[in-house]
Design an enzyme around this catalytic site. Structure first.
Site, short mmCIF file in Angstrom:
data_model
loop_
_atom_site.label_atom_id
_atom_site.label_comp_id
_atom_site.label_asym_id
_atom_site.label_seq_id
_atom_site.Cartn_x
_atom_site.Cartn_y
_atom_site.Cartn_z
N GLU A 91 0.80 -0.86 -0.01
CA GLU A 91 0.43 0.22 0.42
C GLU A 91 0.77 1.85 -0.11
O GLU A 91 1.93 1.20 0.58
CB GLU A 91 -0.52 0.02 1.36
CG GLU A 91 -1.92 -1.06 1.04
CD GLU A 91 -2.25 -0.65 2.72
OE1 GLU A 91 -3.50 -1.51 3.69
OE2 GLU A 91 -2.55 0.32 3.82
N CYS A 111 5.62 -6.92 8.68
CA CYS A 111 6.02 -5.87 9.66
C CYS A 111 6.28 -6.82 10.43
O CYS A 111 5.74 -7.88 10.95
CB CYS A 111 5.16 -4.93 9.78
SG CYS A 111 6.15 -4.03 11.14
N GLY A 158 5.25 -1.68 7.63
CA GLY A 158 6.79 -2.32 7.23
C GLY A 158 7.70 -0.97 8.82
O GLY A 158 7.08 0.32 8.51
N GLU A 159 9.14 -1.19 8.61
CA GLU A 159 9.81 -0.27 9.57
C GLU A 159 11.47 -0.04 8.68
O GLU A 159 12.06 -1.26 8.07
CB GLU A 159 9.90 -1.83 10.43
CG GLU A 159 11.77 -1.48 11.25
CD GLU A 159 11.43 0.19 11.68
OE1 GLU A 159 10.24 0.88 12.15
OE2 GLU A 159 12.82 1.08 11.65
N SER A 190 10.83 7.16 8.80
CA SER A 190 10.11 6.95 11.12
C SER A 190 10.65 5.19 10.53
O SER A 190 10.31 4.85 10.11
CB SER A 190 8.16 7.35 10.36
OG SER A 190 8.29 6.73 11.55
N SER A 213 9.08 6.87 16.46
CA SER A 213 8.26 6.66 16.68
C SER A 213 8.23 5.92 18.95
O SER A 213 9.07 5.17 19.14
CB SER A 213 7.19 5.61 16.37
OG SER A 213 6.66 5.33 14.90
N LEU A 214 7.72 7.29 19.57
CA LEU A 214 8.05 7.13 20.60
C LEU A 214 7.07 6.43 21.41
O LEU A 214 7.29 5.40 22.00
CB LEU A 214 8.72 8.02 21.35
CG LEU A 214 9.14 8.03 22.50
CD1 LEU A 214 10.60 7.37 23.20
CD2 LEU A 214 10.13 9.73 23.37
N HIS A 215 5.77 7.15 21.78
CA HIS A 215 5.23 6.71 22.12
C HIS A 215 4.49 6.21 23.80
O HIS A 215 3.28 6.21 24.20
CB HIS A 215 3.80 5.75 21.62
CG HIS A 215 3.83 5.23 20.01
ND1 HIS A 215 3.12 6.44 19.43
CD2 HIS A 215 3.70 5.15 19.25
CE1 HIS A 215 3.03 6.14 18.34
NE2 HIS A 215 4.39 5.40 17.93
N CYS A 332 -2.09 2.09 9.01
CA CYS A 332 -0.91 1.09 8.36
C CYS A 332 -1.84 -0.31 7.71
O CYS A 332 -1.68 -0.64 9.12
CB CYS A 332 0.06 0.91 8.55
SG CYS A 332 1.31 2.31 9.92
#
Ligand code: SAH
Length: 340
Positions: A91, A111, A158-159, A190, A213-215, A332
């Protein structure tokens, strides 16, 4: 299976031309056919000798840019589902705004990282994307828009740092001034916090934006949301971020999804501010997109407001990003999950 022509970087294309006893300027011609004229057939590359066109067609695939499916209307957020030559699909999401057209790219098929709130990992991991398959997402979008995106974010499935080389090759191709010429500062990578990737990026001579990406501000909460935190806990991650900022002189963006009663209290904001003190950064607060498999709920607007204010008091620059794709299952991986 023939490799995609989009896999080749600019210099590799010169090598291919040399192997066919062609002068170096041929590589420039091919590059412009691919990324400026954006032709979809070898025969359209009119200024190349027929023998070279034939040799290229025998060795490389110029993929059909037509997406398998699209979702959404023109001028609104739109999703593209792009078919790959082994039957897999990926995508990409186009997010238009008044002054920009941002394309969100996938970096892997599936992922491996399994963040609790993210739809990408829920179908598991299939394989890496090749650099050319990342570029192909952009070429597909160009065809739909009739123009190139102004901004690129590696925030799809994905990473990126789990597929570092292909991602960097694709960045250089998108950035190349003889072709698409998308400015490095308009390209954002990212990561969920893959420290070796942050360390490598610090040494690249390219001015892309880095988003982390901490969150969460505690290891307990972050590990529950993001298993990657077991490998690179917050202290390790932020040490790499500090080193990156020092080495590059660049500001890092921290992504933080506000989840009700999980990470959105004023105490959480203060803990976050302490963690980020003296780190050149901004915080991007993202409303949680609804993912059926995750039971967390988005924070209330009042809680989000308090959170931002608490950060501001500690001199942490934070903005609340408006969610653009929720009506579209733009979290995602959701279009691909449905297709499968
Ligand atoms: N693997 C990379 C890039 C893909 S995700 C990374 O983790 O950064 C892009 C961004 O969307 C990340 O910040 C991710 O944490 C966030 N995200 C994923 N699922 C989400 C959801 N349901 N709601 C809000 N943000 C989400």
């Amino acid at each position: 299976m023939k490799p995609l022509i989009y896999n080749l970087g600019r210099l590799e294309l010169e090598t291919v031309c040399a192997e066919h006893d062609q002068p170096r300027f041929r590589a420039g011609q091919i590059w412009r056919w691919l990324y400026v004229q954006r032709v979809t057939e070898w025969a359209a590359m009119r200024n190349l000798p027929a023998s070279l066109r034939r040799a290229l067609a025998e060795s490389f695939l110029l993929p059909e840019p037509e997406p398998l499916a699209t979702q959404g209307k023109p001028d609104e957020t739109r999703k593209l589902l792009i078919g790959l030559r082994d039957g897999e699909c990926v995508e990409a999401v186009m997010i238009p705004a008044a002054d920009r057209r941002t394309l969100c790219l996938s970096s892997q098929v599936g992922c491996r990282f399994h963040c609790a709130f993210c739809a990408s990992g829920q179908g598991g991991y299939q394989r890496q994307l090749e650099a050319g398959e990342i570029v192909q997402q952009v070429m597909s979008a160009c065809m739909l828009w009739g123009d190139r995106p102004t901004h690129i974010v590696y925030m799809g499935v994905g990473e990126p740092f789990d597929n570092y080389d292909a991602v960097l090759t694709s960045v250089r191709t998108l950035n190349n001034g003889d072709g698409l010429g998308i400015g490095a500062r308009r390209i954002t990578i990212s990561t969920c916090g893959v420290v070796p990737g942050i360390e490598r990026l610090a040494e690249e001579s390219i001015q892309v934006e880095l988003s982390v990406s901490l969150h969460a501000s505690s290891d307990a909460v972050r590990t529950a949301l993001m298993p990657v935190n077991k490998t690179w806990p917050i202290d390790t991650l932020l040490a790499a971020c500090r080193a990156y900022a020092e080495r590059t002189g660049r500001i890092i963006t921290f992504e933080y999804t506000l989840i009700r009663d999980v990470n959105d209290s004023e105490a959480d904001a203060h803990a976050l501010a302490r963690r980020l003190a003296n780190l050149p950064c901004r915080v991007n607060l993202i409303p949680l997109s609804d993912v059926p498999e995750f039971e967390g709920k988005p924070s209330s607007p009042a809680a989000a407001d308090l959170f931002i204010r608490a950060l501001a008091e500690q001199h942490i620059n934070a903005t609340l990003r408006a969610s653009k794709g929720s009506g579209l299952e733009a979290a995602c991986g959701q279009l691909r999950a449905k297709h499968r």
